[in-house]
Design an enzyme around this catalytic site. Structure first.
Site, mmCIF file in Angstrom:
data_model
loop_
_atom_site.group_PDB
_atom_site.id
_atom_site.type_symbol
_atom_site.label_atom_id
_atom_site.label_comp_id
_atom_site.label_asym_id
_atom_site.label_seq_id
_atom_site.Cartn_x
_atom_site.Cartn_y
_atom_site.Cartn_z
ATOM 1 N N GLY A 31 0.667 3.615 1.012
ATOM 2 C CA GLY A 31 1.789 2.821 0.542
ATOM 3 C C GLY A 31 2.101 1.667 1.473
ATOM 4 N N CYS A 32 3.395 1.480 1.752
ATOM 5 C CA CYS A 32 3.842 0.367 2.588
ATOM 6 C C CYS A 32 3.330 0.475 4.022
ATOM 7 C CB CYS A 32 5.364 0.307 2.591
ATOM 8 S SG CYS A 32 6.092 0.026 0.953
ATOM 9 N N ALA A 33 3.031 1.683 4.483
ATOM 10 C CA ALA A 33 2.538 1.859 5.854
ATOM 11 C C ALA A 33 1.124 1.329 6.020
ATOM 12 C CB ALA A 33 2.579 3.341 6.246
ATOM 13 N N ALA A 34 0.440 1.055 4.911
ATOM 14 C CA ALA A 34 -0.969 0.662 4.985
ATOM 15 C C ALA A 34 -1.170 -0.682 5.666
ATOM 16 C CB ALA A 34 -1.585 0.637 3.582
#
Length: 376
Positions: free
Chosen positions: A137-140
């Site tokens: 998700g956004c952590a990628a």
């Protein structure tokens, strides 16, 4: 030390404002018993404008997962090349200089990854390593930087291209009336971003250390429910409070390198929402002014998932506020709850004109000037 060069960011031409979003929610869900709460949550995001890969009227229709995947591939293939070209220009490299591609996206699924299409169609060598990341998700965005750093650390003189392609609007679910989903309809935006991590460069952000952190027992706080109609975003009400647990992770990673996370010169932080930034400022004891570039991305782009940290970094670099030797932290947050963290020292970019950057050539010779072409 691996060096992260200035990112390039591209956004679609279709837009939706905060006022349009609120009026749309009232029109579509006027009888929803929790509509006032949803409107309040959307208003509190601070998002003033978002970009959409399709016109609004088409975005609001759900033609099925198959058609949405076709749209994702078509739009990605149309938009990735220009952003990749900009990123390579910023790094003073060509496709032939790239040894690996890290491709991150959480808004559609294709197999093979679009890295295969990029290698075949954009001229990369056919022995280019493919590193697709689909489930962070956004952590990628932070993970992509860290994995590119790792590749450079284990492959002498390597150069790694990072590409983030997030079309969040293609995950719109018109019949999902959960408050968390209604909030996501007013928070997420679309963007494509790219950046190069070089094993050697005299210009850019020298990556000094990296780290990862998983907050225990939070797997269901941010998630996709995979249903017949595709991905349904799930957001637990406890998510905004995670900085109390993640701020110590930032401190720990900084401390392993002998740095004080509360006394750095810049902070490139994933702006999932304003509460994240407010809490991080409080728990780290840093001025909210140091998070202004993260707030700018949230305001003008919305939450563009894994592309956020690249957009924030681009804003920081092109602002001209960095000086050689400035130290800072880059952090992406996402499902898990996961944090991907890197520490960096700014080496300088040799700019002698607004919007221009100078990057050393692969051989370390005379710097060449390139221009960041992304605009609001």
């Amino acid at each position: 030390m691996a060096v992260l060069c200035c990112p390039a960011v591209g956004v679609p031409e279709h837009t939706i404002s905060m006022n349009q979003t609120l009026h749309l929610a009232e029109r579509l869900h006027g009888d929803h018993p929790r509509l006032p709460l949803a409107l309040k949550l959307i208003s509190n995001t601070g998002v003033q404008n978002r970009h959409l890969v399709q016109p609004l009227e088409r975005t609001l229709r759900h033609p099925g997962v198959e058609e949405r995947t076709r749209v994702y591939v078509r739009e990605a293939q149309a938009r990735i090349p220009d952003v990749v070209e900009q990123a390579l220009d910023n790094a003073a490299l060509t496709v032939q200089d790239i040894d690996a591609i890290v491709f991150v996206s959480c808004t559609a699924f294709t197999m093979p990854s679009l890295t295969a299409w990029m290698i075949n169609e954009l001229g990369f060598d056919h022995d280019t390593c493919q590193i697709p990341i689909a489930q962070l998700g956004c952590a990628a965005g932070g993970a992509a930087i860290n994995r590119a750093h790792d590749f450079c650390a284990s492959h002498a003189d390597a150069n790694v291209l990072i590409v983030s392609c997030e079309f969040c609007s293609l995950c719109y679910q018109p019949d999902d009336l959960e408050v968390g989903n209604l909030l996501s309809n007013g928070l997420f935006g679309d963007a494509v971003a790219a950046a190069v991590v070089r094993s050697r460069s005299e210009h850019g952000l020298s990556l000094e250390a990296t780290g990862s952190r998983l907050v225990p027992d939070t797997e269901d706080w941010i998630s996709y429910a995979v249903k017949e109609t595709g991905f349904h975003f799930r957001l637990d009400r406890r998510v905004p409070g995670t900085m109390e647990q993640l701020a110590p992770a930032l401190r720990a990673v900084a401390a392993t390198h002998g740095w004080d996370a509360s006394a750095l010169d810049f902070y490139v932080i994933h702006a999932g929402g304003p509460r994240i930034l407010d809490d991080l400022s409080r728990y780290l004891g840093v001025s909210s002014d140091l998070l202004s570039f993260s707030r700018a991305t949230l305001t003008h782009r919305g939450n563009i998932a894994s592309a956020v940290v690249l957009d924030v970094l681009r804003r920081l670099i092109t602002s001209g506020s960095l000086s050689p030797g400035h130290r800072g932290i880059v952090a992406g947050f996402g499902p898990g709850i996961t944090a991907e963290i890197s520490l960096g020292t700014w080496l300088g970019d040799g700019r002698d004109a607004p919007g221009a950057t100078k990057s050393a050539s692969r051989s370390g010779g005379t710097p060449v000037t390139t221009f960041e072409r992304s605009t609001e």
